[in-house]
Scaffold this active site. Structure first.
Site, PDB file in Angstrom:
ATOM      1  N   ASP A  27      15.400  -5.324  -3.336  1.00  0.00           N
ATOM      2  CA  ASP A  27      14.999  -4.485  -2.139  1.00  0.00           C
ATOM      3  C   ASP A  27      14.363  -5.392  -0.728  1.00  0.00           C
ATOM      4  OD1 ASP A  27      14.424  -1.074  -2.578  1.00  0.00           O
ATOM      5  OD2 ASP A  27      14.468  -2.526  -4.425  1.00  0.00           O
ATOM      6  N   GLU A  50      12.126  -0.337   5.224  1.00  0.00           N
ATOM      7  CA  GLU A  50      11.267   0.335   4.188  1.00  0.00           C
ATOM      8  C   GLU A  50      10.395  -0.466   3.623  1.00  0.00           C
ATOM      9  OE1 GLU A  50      11.664   3.199   0.492  1.00  0.00           O
ATOM     10  OE2 GLU A  50      13.261   2.129   0.958  1.00  0.00           O
ATOM     11  N   ASP A 103      17.410   0.526   5.197  1.00  0.00           N
ATOM     12  CA  ASP A 103      16.926   0.869   3.794  1.00  0.00           C
ATOM     13  C   ASP A 103      17.824  -0.187   3.222  1.00  0.00           C
ATOM     14  OD1 ASP A 103      16.286   1.704   1.213  1.00  0.00           O
ATOM     15  OD2 ASP A 103      16.242   3.880   1.771  1.00  0.00           O
ATOM     16  N   ILE A 105      17.779  -0.924   0.001  1.00  0.00           N
ATOM     17  CA  ILE A 105      18.171  -0.474  -1.457  1.00  0.00           C
ATOM     18  C   ILE A 105      17.867   1.110  -1.515  1.00  0.00           C
ATOM     19  CG2 ILE A 105      18.217  -0.439  -3.916  1.00  0.00           C
ATOM     20  CD1 ILE A 105      19.445  -2.801  -2.877  1.00  0.00           C
ATOM     21  N   THR A 108      16.408   3.451  -5.291  1.00  0.00           N
ATOM     22  CA  THR A 108      16.204   2.319  -6.160  1.00  0.00           C
ATOM     23  C   THR A 108      16.113   2.862  -7.612  1.00  0.00           C
ATOM     24  OG1 THR A 108      15.029   1.569  -4.310  1.00  0.00           O
ATOM     25  CG2 THR A 108      14.187   0.848  -6.419  1.00  0.00           C
ATOM     26  N   ASP A 245      16.135   6.940   5.422  1.00  0.00           N
ATOM     27  CA  ASP A 245      16.727   7.658   4.426  1.00  0.00           C
ATOM     28  C   ASP A 245      18.045   8.601   4.856  1.00  0.00           C
ATOM     29  OD1 ASP A 245      15.472   6.844   2.028  1.00  0.00           O
ATOM     30  OD2 ASP A 245      13.873   8.129   2.515  1.00  0.00           O
TER      31      ASP A 245
END
Length: 304
Positions: A27, A50, A103, A105, A108, A245
């Site tokens: 991430d 994020e 985002d 990843i 996750t 998202d």
């Protein structure tokens, strides 16, 4: 880079943020690498990402692993301060007229299971998503290959699939009848109410089992016709979705001919911060039966 990391994460490769959501070395490293590429190509940008370096710097082992990934994947000379700065480039507040949201990843938990995840990048201009890119490294394709990249642009939505020689346009699929539609929903029940989704399906006469898949790969699945409906129903009063998202996935579905609104039928509005403050939940469909789906959702949610 993310595909290399998936499946070989050690116990020291993950931390949990204050909301108990996991975040991995991938991430942080992916956010740093994407931020580096954007700034190199475009100069100074506003980025809403994020991840925050504040969640990383107190874990020396994790910080070292992130730095190693960043330096291995194209930024050989990056210092520790450079890595912190690149991750911190995503600290934008989402209120400027033009910004990117990322985002690194998405999904996750799916990533940690060795399953589906996405890298999601979108450009917001005046509260509207104008460009969206979804990378879905594990998404299964009809030809038996895995992996897809969806690019939503003013002219439509193109995708690169594992076995394709080049980009192909993707379009939503319209089921012959609403009862023949297939739902797509989150694997994690905490992300969207599975019980409410089942009740919506019952009202619509849909009997096929839901297509459960992690991350914004769900938007890709709707865009190319693997499913016709994606519901992200509120799990608690007052919750608002995070913009990273949904921004890229929303445009992917819309440019493929579908429709995306919140559960009240309002357009998703970006530009009011790091969350969709003016919306609750998300409903994405192929477009043909969108009003019917919204009506069923309203019946199930009632006054919530």
């Amino acid at each position: 880079m993310t595909a290399d990391v998936q499946g070989r994460l050690g116990t020291g490769g993950t931390i949990f943020k204050g909301d108990a959501s996991p975040v991995t070395v991938a991430d942080f490293a992916a956010q740093a690498i994407v931020a580096a590429v954007l700034t190199e190509r475009l100069g100074a940008i506003e980025l809403v990402g994020e991840e925050s370096p504040a969640d990383l710097v107190e874990d020396a082992a994790l910080f070292a692993a992130v730095g190693a990934l960043v330096r291995t994947h194209g930024r050989a000379g990056a210092t520790d301060d450079d890595v912190v700065g690149l991750i911190g480039a995503g600290d934008g507040d989402g209120t400027t007229s033009r910004f990117w949201t990322l985002d690194p990843i998405d999904g996750t938990k799916g990533f940690l299971r060795g399953d589906q995840y996405a890298i999601a990048l979108a450009l917001i201009d005046g509260g509207e998503v104008v460009l969206g890119v979804l990378g879905c490294p594990n998404l299964p394709n009809a030809d038996g290959t895995r992996g897809a990249i969806f690019v939503a642009h003013p002219g439509g939505c193109d995708a690169w699939f594992g076995g394709a020689a080049g980009p192909v346009p993707v379009r939503v699929a319209h089921p012959a009848a609403l009862s023949a539609a297939r739902f797509c929903e989150s694997v994690e029940a905490a992300h969207s109410s599975h019980d409410d989704a089942a009740a919506v399906a019952d009202r619509l006469g849909i009997t096929a089992p839901p297509f459960r898949i992690d991350s914004q790969c769900k938007y890709g699945a709707v865009a190319r016709g693997d499913a016709s409906i994606y519901l992200r129903l509120p799990t608690r009063p007052g919750y608002r979705e995070q913009i990273w998202d949904h921004a890229a996935g929303k445009l992917v579905v819309e440019r493929a001919g579908g429709t995306v609104t919140d559960v009240d039928g309002r357009a998703l509005t970006f530009g009011s911060g790091r969350r969709l403050e003016q919306n609750r939940g998300v409903v994405a469909t192929d477009g043909r039966f969108h009003a019917d789906v919204l009506s069923a959702v309203a019946d199930v949610l009632g006054g919530t």
